[in-house]
Structure formats: C-alpha cells, structure tokens
Motif scaffolding. Structure first.
Motif, PDB file in Angstrom:
ATOM      1  N   ASN A   9      -0.184  12.470 -10.521  1.00  0.00           N
ATOM      2  CA  ASN A   9      -1.227  11.777  -9.745  1.00  0.00           C
ATOM      3  C   ASN A   9      -0.821  10.338  -9.448  1.00  0.00           C
ATOM      4  O   ASN A   9      -1.638   9.410  -9.565  1.00  0.00           O
ATOM      5  N   THR A  10       0.404  10.172  -9.067  1.00  0.00           N
ATOM      6  CA  THR A  10       0.957   8.830  -8.870  1.00  0.00           C
ATOM      7  C   THR A  10       1.669   8.752  -7.525  1.00  0.00           C
ATOM      8  O   THR A  10       2.387   9.676  -7.139  1.00  0.00           O
ATOM      9  N   VAL A  11       1.424   7.651  -6.839  1.00  0.00           N
ATOM     10  CA  VAL A  11       2.118   7.352  -5.593  1.00  0.00           C
ATOM     11  C   VAL A  11       2.987   6.118  -5.826  1.00  0.00           C
ATOM     12  O   VAL A  11       2.546   5.160  -6.462  1.00  0.00           O
ATOM     13  N   TYR A  12       4.199   6.179  -5.317  1.00  0.00           N
ATOM     14  CA  TYR A  12       5.152   5.098  -5.513  1.00  0.00           C
ATOM     15  C   TYR A  12       5.453   4.401  -4.187  1.00  0.00           C
ATOM     16  O   TYR A  12       5.385   5.001  -3.124  1.00  0.00           O
ATOM     17  N   LEU A  13       5.808   3.136  -4.308  1.00  0.00           N
ATOM     18  CA  LEU A  13       6.300   2.391  -3.159  1.00  0.00           C
ATOM     19  C   LEU A  13       7.610   1.735  -3.583  1.00  0.00           C
ATOM     20  O   LEU A  13       7.603   0.767  -4.341  1.00  0.00           O
ATOM     21  N   GLN A  14       8.703   2.319  -3.142  1.00  0.00           N
ATOM     22  CA  GLN A  14      10.021   1.750  -3.419  1.00  0.00           C
ATOM     23  C   GLN A  14      10.308   0.698  -2.366  1.00  0.00           C
ATOM     24  O   GLN A  14      10.321   0.993  -1.170  1.00  0.00           O
ATOM     25  N   MET A  15      10.545  -0.511  -2.814  1.00  0.00           N
ATOM     26  CA  MET A  15      10.753  -1.633  -1.896  1.00  0.00           C
ATOM     27  C   MET A  15      12.169  -2.161  -2.092  1.00  0.00           C
ATOM     28  O   MET A  15      12.510  -2.667  -3.154  1.00  0.00           O
ATOM     29  N   ASN A  16      12.974  -2.005  -1.074  1.00  0.00           N
ATOM     30  CA  ASN A  16      14.359  -2.472  -1.097  1.00  0.00           C
ATOM     31  C   ASN A  16      14.547  -3.635  -0.123  1.00  0.00           C
ATOM     32  O   ASN A  16      13.724  -3.841   0.771  1.00  0.00           O
ATOM     33  N   SER A  17      15.615  -4.353  -0.303  1.00  0.00           N
ATOM     34  CA  SER A  17      15.956  -5.472   0.593  1.00  0.00           C
ATOM     35  C   SER A  17      14.755  -6.392   0.801  1.00  0.00           C
ATOM     36  O   SER A  17      14.397  -6.748   1.923  1.00  0.00           O
ATOM     37  N   LEU A  18      14.160  -6.774  -0.303  1.00  0.00           N
ATOM     38  CA  LEU A  18      12.949  -7.592  -0.225  1.00  0.00           C
ATOM     39  C   LEU A  18      13.240  -8.952   0.396  1.00  0.00           C
ATOM     40  O   LEU A  18      14.321  -9.536   0.210  1.00  0.00           O
ATOM     41  N   LYS A  19      12.245  -9.433   1.127  1.00  0.00           N
ATOM     42  CA  LYS A  19      12.336 -10.718   1.818  1.00  0.00           C
ATOM     43  C   LYS A  19      11.220 -11.636   1.315  1.00  0.00           C
ATOM     44  O   LYS A  19      10.185 -11.148   0.854  1.00  0.00           O
ATOM     45  N   PRO A  20      11.398 -12.935   1.448  1.00  0.00           N
ATOM     46  CA  PRO A  20      10.312 -13.844   1.033  1.00  0.00           C
ATOM     47  C   PRO A  20       8.982 -13.530   1.725  1.00  0.00           C
ATOM     48  O   PRO A  20       7.923 -13.692   1.120  1.00  0.00           O
ATOM     49  N   GLU A  21       9.036 -13.057   2.952  1.00  0.00           N
ATOM     50  CA  GLU A  21       7.796 -12.736   3.663  1.00  0.00           C
ATOM     51  C   GLU A  21       7.100 -11.487   3.134  1.00  0.00           C
ATOM     52  O   GLU A  21       5.997 -11.159   3.558  1.00  0.00           O
ATOM     53  N   ASP A  22       7.734 -10.784   2.212  1.00  0.00           N
ATOM     54  CA  ASP A  22       7.075  -9.652   1.554  1.00  0.00           C
ATOM     55  C   ASP A  22       6.189 -10.116   0.401  1.00  0.00           C
ATOM     56  O   ASP A  22       5.465  -9.300  -0.189  1.00  0.00           O
ATOM     57  N   THR A  23       6.240 -11.407   0.088  1.00  0.00           N
ATOM     58  CA  THR A  23       5.421 -11.948  -0.987  1.00  0.00           C
ATOM     59  C   THR A  23       3.943 -11.766  -0.681  1.00  0.00           C
ATOM     60  O   THR A  23       3.459 -12.178   0.372  1.00  0.00           O
ATOM     61  N   ALA A  24       3.239 -11.119  -1.600  1.00  0.00           N
ATOM     62  CA  ALA A  24       1.822 -10.829  -1.401  1.00  0.00           C
ATOM     63  C   ALA A  24       1.289 -10.118  -2.631  1.00  0.00           C
ATOM     64  O   ALA A  24       2.056  -9.705  -3.508  1.00  0.00           O
ATOM     65  N   VAL A  25      -0.016  -9.964  -2.669  1.00  0.00           N
ATOM     66  CA  VAL A  25      -0.629  -9.057  -3.631  1.00  0.00           C
ATOM     67  C   VAL A  25      -0.682  -7.688  -2.964  1.00  0.00           C
ATOM     68  O   VAL A  25      -1.180  -7.556  -1.846  1.00  0.00           O
ATOM     69  N   TYR A  26      -0.151  -6.697  -3.641  1.00  0.00           N
ATOM     70  CA  TYR A  26      -0.101  -5.348  -3.109  1.00  0.00           C
ATOM     71  C   TYR A  26      -1.209  -4.503  -3.737  1.00  0.00           C
ATOM     72  O   TYR A  26      -1.381  -4.493  -4.959  1.00  0.00           O
ATOM     73  N   TYR A  27      -1.933  -3.805  -2.871  1.00  0.00           N
ATOM     74  CA  TYR A  27      -3.029  -2.954  -3.299  1.00  0.00           C
ATOM     75  C   TYR A  27      -2.774  -1.513  -2.889  1.00  0.00           C
ATOM     76  O   TYR A  27      -2.232  -1.253  -1.811  1.00  0.00           O
ATOM     77  N   CYS A  28      -3.203  -0.586  -3.732  1.00  0.00           N
ATOM     78  CA  CYS A  28      -3.203   0.798  -3.305  1.00  0.00           C
ATOM     79  C   CYS A  28      -4.650   1.242  -3.116  1.00  0.00           C
ATOM     80  O   CYS A  28      -5.568   0.728  -3.767  1.00  0.00           O
ATOM     81  N   ALA A  29      -4.834   2.172  -2.216  1.00  0.00           N
ATOM     82  CA  ALA A  29      -6.160   2.654  -1.864  1.00  0.00           C
ATOM     83  C   ALA A  29      -6.097   4.152  -1.634  1.00  0.00           C
ATOM     84  O   ALA A  29      -5.048   4.697  -1.280  1.00  0.00           O
ATOM     85  N   CYS A  30      -7.234   4.795  -1.793  1.00  0.00           N
ATOM     86  CA  CYS A  30      -7.287   6.250  -1.693  1.00  0.00           C
ATOM     87  C   CYS A  30      -8.596   6.666  -1.033  1.00  0.00           C
ATOM     88  O   CYS A  30      -9.626   5.982  -1.189  1.00  0.00           O
ATOM     89  N   ASP A  31      -8.538   7.752  -0.313  1.00  0.00           N
ATOM     90  CA  ASP A  31      -9.762   8.312   0.256  1.00  0.00           C
ATOM     91  C   ASP A  31      -9.478   9.723   0.741  1.00  0.00           C
ATOM     92  O   ASP A  31      -8.309  10.146   0.809  1.00  0.00           O
ATOM     93  N   GLN A  32     -10.542  10.412   1.074  1.00  0.00           N
ATOM     94  CA  GLN A  32     -10.386  11.714   1.706  1.00  0.00           C
ATOM     95  C   GLN A  32      -9.797  11.490   3.089  1.00  0.00           C
ATOM     96  O   GLN A  32     -10.150  10.537   3.799  1.00  0.00           O
ATOM     97  N   ASP A  33      -8.901  12.353   3.456  1.00  0.00           N
ATOM     98  CA  ASP A  33      -8.216  12.218   4.739  1.00  0.00           C
ATOM     99  C   ASP A  33      -9.083  12.851   5.831  1.00  0.00           C
ATOM    100  O   ASP A  33      -8.865  13.980   6.250  1.00  0.00           O
ATOM    101  N   ARG A  34     -10.076  12.105   6.272  1.00  0.00           N
ATOM    102  CA  ARG A  34     -11.043  12.621   7.232  1.00  0.00           C
ATOM    103  C   ARG A  34     -10.501  12.519   8.654  1.00  0.00           C
ATOM    104  O   ARG A  34      -9.843  11.538   9.018  1.00  0.00           O
ATOM    105  N   SER A  35     -10.814  13.518   9.449  1.00  0.00           N
ATOM    106  CA  SER A  35     -10.372  13.487  10.839  1.00  0.00           C
ATOM    107  C   SER A  35     -11.112  12.375  11.577  1.00  0.00           C
ATOM    108  O   SER A  35     -12.237  12.007  11.225  1.00  0.00           O
TER     109      SER A  35
END
Length: 124
Positions: free
Chosen positions: A75-101
């Motif tokens: 029950n885990t989702v990953y975000l592999q981040m390569n070649s990071l740049k200074p502009e990638d600096t941020a607070v990262y959030y994950c979110a979930c919901d039903q995939d509604r049409s």
C-alpha cells in the motif's frame, strides 16, 4: 484514509531521493495517488500521479527525472527523484482519492485525502 509521506531530506544538485507514501484505511480499488509540492510563497503544484489503471502522469518540470511507482502489497507509492535541481526544493505531499470519471488527477482540489508533507531541499 491516512497517508504518511517520508523520505525527504537535504541533498545537493544532481543527487537522488526516493519519497514514500504509505496509504492506510479503506480506499476504493479504483484509486489514484498523486504527489504535489509547494515551495515557499508559491501555490501547490502537481508533480506526478498514478491511477489504478496504472496510467501515470508527470508535470513537464519533472518528466524524465522523476518516476512514480506503486507496491500494492505494501500500500505504498514511491516517487524516485533523480537529477534533483534547486528548483525542486519544496514540501512534497502525497494525496489519494477515488479515481472518479470527469475529474482531473493533476488537480489538487480533486483529492480528498492528504498526508503531511516531507521537506525536500536541494542545494546548488
């Protein structure tokens, strides 16, 4: 539904990080999980998402550098981040919901459940 994001840290430009988002609770089998980020003074922006159909979307700013994946057994989702740049600096959030049409998985307002963020800082 609860989400727990982890894996952030302080790295140098060009380095890699892998964020994890563990999802617990009762969620629909027809789900989507998205990653968003928010830098100081800026609005929350879409980064990537994965749908129950395995369809994947990336923002143009991270395409080719970031990879989203899921491990349903954990029950885990990953975000592999390569070649990071200074502009990638941020607070990262994950979110979930039903995939509604009729909804857009790239819009933060179309997610009901959010985890606390994890800070990613990339130094130059």
């Amino acid at each position: 539904v609860q989400l727990q994001a982890s894996g952030g840290g302080l790295v140098q430009a060009g380095d890699s990080l892998r964020l994890s988002c563990e999802v617990s609770g009762r969620i629909s089998s027809y789900y989507r999980v998205g990653w968003f980020r928010q830098a100081p003074g800026k609005e929350r922006e879409f980064v990537a998402c994965i749908r129950w159909t395995r369809a994947i979307y990336y923002s143009d700013s991270v395409k080719g550098r970031f990879t989203i994946s899921s491990d349903n057994a954990k029950n885990t989702v990953y975000l592999q981040m390569n070649s990071l740049k200074p502009e990638d600096t941020a607070v990262y959030y994950c979110a979930c919901d039903q995939d509604r049409s009729g909804t857009d998985p790239r819009m933060a307002s179309h997610y009901a459940f959010w985890g606390k963020g994890t800070q990613v800082t990339v130094s130059s």
